[in-house]
Design an enzyme around this catalytic site. Structure first.
Site, PDB file in Angstrom:
ATOM      1  N   VAL A   1       6.970  13.801   9.375  1.00  0.00           N
ATOM      2  CA  VAL A   1       7.505  12.549   9.910  1.00  0.00           C
ATOM      3  C   VAL A   1       7.622  12.627  11.428  1.00  0.00           C
ATOM      4  CG1 VAL A   1       9.558  11.075   9.951  1.00  0.00           C
ATOM      5  CG2 VAL A   1       8.705  11.962   7.771  1.00  0.00           C
TER       6      VAL A   1
ATOM      7  N   LYS B   1       4.839  25.549  16.043  1.00  0.00           N
ATOM      8  CA  LYS B   1       4.620  24.098  16.027  1.00  0.00           C
ATOM      9  C   LYS B   1       4.505  23.555  17.454  1.00  0.00           C
ATOM     10  CE  LYS B   1       6.638  22.939  11.604  1.00  0.00           C
ATOM     11  NZ  LYS B   1       7.851  22.645  10.882  1.00  0.00           N
TER      12      LYS B   1
ATOM     13  N   PHE C   1       8.755   5.546   5.406  1.00  0.00           N
ATOM     14  CA  PHE C   1       8.109   5.330   4.107  1.00  0.00           C
ATOM     15  C   PHE C   1       6.665   5.826   4.081  1.00  0.00           C
ATOM     16  CE2 PHE C   1      11.521   2.197   4.380  1.00  0.00           C
ATOM     17  CZ  PHE C   1      12.235   2.521   3.237  1.00  0.00           C
TER      18      PHE C   1
ATOM     19  N   ARG D   1       3.369   8.112   3.631  1.00  0.00           N
ATOM     20  CA  ARG D   1       3.005   9.153   2.663  1.00  0.00           C
ATOM     21  C   ARG D   1       2.207  10.227   3.355  1.00  0.00           C
ATOM     22  NH1 ARG D   1      -0.321   5.209  -0.960  1.00  0.00           N
ATOM     23  NH2 ARG D   1      -0.674   4.497   1.168  1.00  0.00           N
ATOM     24  N   GLU D   2       2.374  11.458   2.927  1.00  0.00           N
ATOM     25  CA  GLU D   2       1.554  12.542   3.457  1.00  0.00           C
ATOM     26  C   GLU D   2       0.105  12.252   3.096  1.00  0.00           C
ATOM     27  OE1 GLU D   2       2.894  16.402   2.251  1.00  0.00           O
ATOM     28  OE2 GLU D   2       4.971  15.857   2.646  1.00  0.00           O
TER      29      GLU D   2
ATOM     30  N   LYS E   1      16.146   4.028   1.182  1.00  0.00           N
ATOM     31  CA  LYS E   1      15.148   5.101   1.254  1.00  0.00           C
ATOM     32  C   LYS E   1      15.084   5.913  -0.045  1.00  0.00           C
ATOM     33  CE  LYS E   1      12.525   8.422   2.241  1.00  0.00           C
ATOM     34  NZ  LYS E   1      11.223   8.550   2.806  1.00  0.00           N
TER      35      LYS E   1
ATOM     36  N   ALA F   1      -0.827   8.005 -14.978  1.00  0.00           N
ATOM     37  CA  ALA F   1      -0.297   9.144 -15.724  1.00  0.00           C
ATOM     38  C   ALA F   1      -1.054  10.400 -15.333  1.00  0.00           C
ATOM     39  CB  ALA F   1      -0.437   8.880 -17.214  1.00  0.00           C
TER      40      ALA F   1
ATOM     41  N   CYS G   1       9.210  15.276  -1.264  1.00  0.00           N
ATOM     42  CA  CYS G   1      10.054  14.063  -1.237  1.00  0.00           C
ATOM     43  C   CYS G   1      10.593  13.647  -2.605  1.00  0.00           C
ATOM     44  CB  CYS G   1       9.268  12.913  -0.617  1.00  0.00           C
ATOM     45  SG  CYS G   1       8.678  13.319   1.026  1.00  0.00           S
TER      46      CYS G   1
HETATM   47  C1  UGA Z   1       6.487   9.566  -0.945  1.00  0.00           C
HETATM   48  C2  UGA Z   1       6.557   8.021  -0.844  1.00  0.00           C
HETATM   49  O1  UGA Z   1       5.426   7.432  -1.483  1.00  0.00           O
HETATM   50  C3  UGA Z   1       6.620   7.598   0.631  1.00  0.00           C
HETATM   51  O2  UGA Z   1       6.781   6.175   0.703  1.00  0.00           O
HETATM   52  C4  UGA Z   1       7.798   8.288   1.320  1.00  0.00           C
HETATM   53  O3  UGA Z   1       7.854   7.984   2.705  1.00  0.00           O
HETATM   54  C5  UGA Z   1       7.650   9.797   1.164  1.00  0.00           C
HETATM   55  O4  UGA Z   1       7.595  10.139  -0.238  1.00  0.00           O
HETATM   56  C6  UGA Z   1       8.858  10.441   1.814  1.00  0.00           C
HETATM   57  O5  UGA Z   1       9.964  10.280   1.283  1.00  0.00           O
HETATM   58  O6  UGA Z   1       8.733  11.029   2.896  1.00  0.00           O
HETATM   59  P1  UGA Z   1       4.536  11.395  -0.673  1.00  0.00           P
HETATM   60  O7  UGA Z   1       5.540  12.376  -1.188  1.00  0.00           O
HETATM   61  O8  UGA Z   1       3.745  11.735   0.538  1.00  0.00           O
HETATM   62  O9  UGA Z   1       5.260   9.978  -0.354  1.00  0.00           O
HETATM   63  O10 UGA Z   1       3.485  11.160  -1.844  1.00  0.00           O
HETATM   64  P2  UGA Z   1       3.050   9.999  -2.842  1.00  0.00           P
HETATM   65  O11 UGA Z   1       1.725   9.521  -2.454  1.00  0.00           O
HETATM   66  O12 UGA Z   1       4.109   9.004  -3.019  1.00  0.00           O
HETATM   67  O13 UGA Z   1       2.876  10.863  -4.182  1.00  0.00           O
HETATM   68  C7  UGA Z   1       3.971  11.580  -4.760  1.00  0.00           C
HETATM   69  C8  UGA Z   1       3.552  12.285  -6.015  1.00  0.00           C
HETATM   70  O14 UGA Z   1       3.391  11.349  -7.078  1.00  0.00           O
HETATM   71  C9  UGA Z   1       2.238  13.045  -5.939  1.00  0.00           C
HETATM   72  O15 UGA Z   1       2.398  14.300  -6.573  1.00  0.00           O
HETATM   73  C10 UGA Z   1       1.271  12.162  -6.699  1.00  0.00           C
HETATM   74  O16 UGA Z   1       0.212  12.893  -7.253  1.00  0.00           O
HETATM   75  C11 UGA Z   1       2.178  11.582  -7.766  1.00  0.00           C
HETATM   76  N1  UGA Z   1       1.724  10.283  -8.323  1.00  0.00           N
HETATM   77  C12 UGA Z   1       1.629   9.179  -7.541  1.00  0.00           C
HETATM   78  C13 UGA Z   1       1.442  10.189  -9.674  1.00  0.00           C
HETATM   79  O17 UGA Z   1       1.534  11.184 -10.428  1.00  0.00           O
HETATM   80  N2  UGA Z   1       1.073   8.980 -10.196  1.00  0.00           N
HETATM   81  C14 UGA Z   1       0.971   7.868  -9.428  1.00  0.00           C
HETATM   82  O18 UGA Z   1       0.636   6.783  -9.984  1.00  0.00           O
HETATM   83  C15 UGA Z   1       1.255   7.968  -8.065  1.00  0.00           C
END
Ligand code: UGA
Length: 444
Positions: free
Chosen positions: A11, A35, A144, A146-147, A219, A267, A275
């Site tokens: 972030v 870093k 918000f 995503r990585e 959040k 799924a 996160c």
């Molecule tokens: C998440 C949120 O999506 C962001 O909005 C937020 O800012 C961030 O956390 C944070 O709190 O900093 P992130 O952890 O980067 O982002 O990843 P996501 O893309 O949300 O995926 C999270 C996990 O869910 C991954 O392991 C992904 O594979 C899994 N996932 C996602 C599923 O298993 N199914 C889905 O349909 C979507």
């Protein structure tokens, strides 16, 4: 504006690079020398699409500097706190770094500076910290992004949440983020992220002004709700496995109802990362502190934690894994990142190795980071092909494009066995079966 960003994780580094690209003078502060060195030499301290290019751009323009000390705080108009909140053993967030930052800001920042909390903190933290940073103006501006898609998400977001008791300060923070969008086309070009002009919204973002406490709760509950959707989809996937329905068809069917929406209903082996698991356990813990039972999220967590074992057991019912050669493709918690924190893919590799199989694992970015969490007898390799060679079974555990795009014939010709386990339902089942391989997915 003159800005200091404390903490150079995902972030903090992204925020620093974006604000510098928007023309602000930014100092990225971190106590980790590696870093600081990485940023000052024009690189991101971790893998994130386009971020190296954006940091190099910030260094060239002299708008971005990294520093290991807090000297820049005295001149800063706005200070962002982006430090980590690791888990306590009971699942509650450890606020040690957050508290230290507030004390440092109180002692070094000028009176009237804006102190913006970007880290995810339990509801009520801002109220407590405002008593420490009495001379600065406190605001909560949860992140918000995503990585893996951090820059894209920062240009193309749905809403900006600003929790602040002072309206003028809230508007100043909004203007800062608007300045990033005004520079959006340049950022898109420099970072080479390939957004179309329509995707770079210069206007039309919704800004929601709230109290500090509401912003804090927005959040964590946004992340918790997304985690809930995933666990819901995985529960239905288990039922689909037993009943013969197809989870993709079911989720497409229910997701097309606008009230539900299709996203985050894929799924698979479950969610991981820095996160969702942490925010969900933090929410449960803060609810307990307030005497509120959050059983719905406990159930979502239990279901999520069951998924790696559920998938491996499904395979073990078809073929005993003991002494088998098993390829695990993907260790990152999701594609596009080197992050393997709480990654279900790492759990899958370890469960398979605990069953006595010889595990050969490969991830395009996360090998190094995953190494410390993997069983010592898991072998890390430097390509999908070497992991697949002579494998009896392959688990495609993270949906990296290079695994999805690898022709199924290649899987077939490299492996000696026939079992393809699609832990994220990202492969073409019909194609796998057409090649004469056995397909095992989740709810398919
Ligand atoms: C998440 C949120 O999506 C962001 O909005 C937020 O800012 C961030 O956390 C944070 O709190 O900093 P992130 O952890 O980067 O982002 O990843 P996501 O893309 O949300 O995926 C999270 C996990 O869910 C991954 O392991 C992904 O594979 C899994 N996932 C996602 C599923 O298993 N199914 C889905 O349909 C979507």
């Amino acid at each position: 504006m003159n800005i200091s960003v404390i903490g150079s994780g995902y972030v903090g580094t992204t925020t620093s690079a974006l604000l510098a690209a928007a023309g602000h003078s930014v100092t990225a502060i971190d106590i980790d020398e590696a870093k600081v060195e990485a940023i000052n030499s024009g690189k991101a301290p971790f893998y994130e699409t386009g971020l190296d290019l954006l940091i190099a751009y910030g260094r060239e323009s002299k708008n971005l500097t990294a520093s290991g000390d807090y000297d820049s705080l005295g001149a800063a108009d706005v200070i962002f706190s982006c430090v980590g909140t690791p888990d306590n053993p009971d699942g509650s967030p450890n606020l040690r770094f957050i508290n230290e930052v507030a004390k440092t800001v109180a002692s070094k920042a000028k009176a009237g500076a804006i102190f913006v909390q970007k880290s995810t903190v339990p509801v009520g933290t801002g109220e407590r910290l405002s008593l420490v940073t009495k001379d600065q103006i406190y605001a909560s501006n949860p992140e918000f992004l995503r990585e893996g898609t951090a820059i894209t998400d920062s240009l193309n977001y749905d809403r900006l949440i600003i929790g602040c008791n002072d309206q003028k300060t809230a508007q100043t923070i909004e203007r800062l983020f608007k300045s990033i969008n005004e520079a959006g086309k340049d950022i898109n070009r420099v970072a080479e992220i390939g957004l179309t002009n329509e995707q770079i919204k210069e206007n039309g973002h919704e800004t929601i002004f709230t109290s500090v406490k509401s912003a804090e709760l927005i959040k964590v509950t946004a992340n918790a709700f997304l985690a809930l959707k995933i666990s819901f989809a995985n529960s239905v996937a288990k039922l689909a496995d037993k009943s013969g329905a197809d989870i993709g068809e079911v989720m497409n069917g229910i997701g097309s109802d606008n009230r539900i929406g299709r996203s985050f209903l894929n799924a698979g082996r479950g969610y991981g990362g820095g996160c969702f698991p942490k925010d969900v356990s933090g929410l449960i813990s803060v609810a307990i502190d307030h005497g509120v039972d959050f059983g719905i999220m406990t159930a979502a967590t239990d279901l999520n934690e069951s998924m790696p074992g559920y998938i491996v057991n499904k395979v073990a019912e078809v073929v005993p894994l003991k002494n088998k050669s098993v390829a695990v493709l993907g260790l990152a918690f999701k594609a596009g990142t080197s992050d393997s924190r709480k990654s279900p893919s790492v759990d899958i590799a370890n469960i398979v190795s605990d069953m006595g199989a010889k595990v050969l694992a490969y991830d395009p970015q996360a090998n190094e980071e995953a190494a410390e969490d993997l069983n010592s007898d898991v072998t890390l390799l430097d390509s999908a092909a070497t992991a697949l060679k002579n494998a009896d079974v392959v688990f495609v555990a993270t949906d990296w494009p290079e695994f999805k795009d690898l022709p199924i014939e290649q899987y077939k010709s490299l492996m000696s066995g026939k079992i393809v386990v699609d832990c994220m339902n990202c492969l073409d089942k019909a194609e796998v079966e057409r090649c004469g391989l056995t397909y095992i997915g989740v709810g398919r």
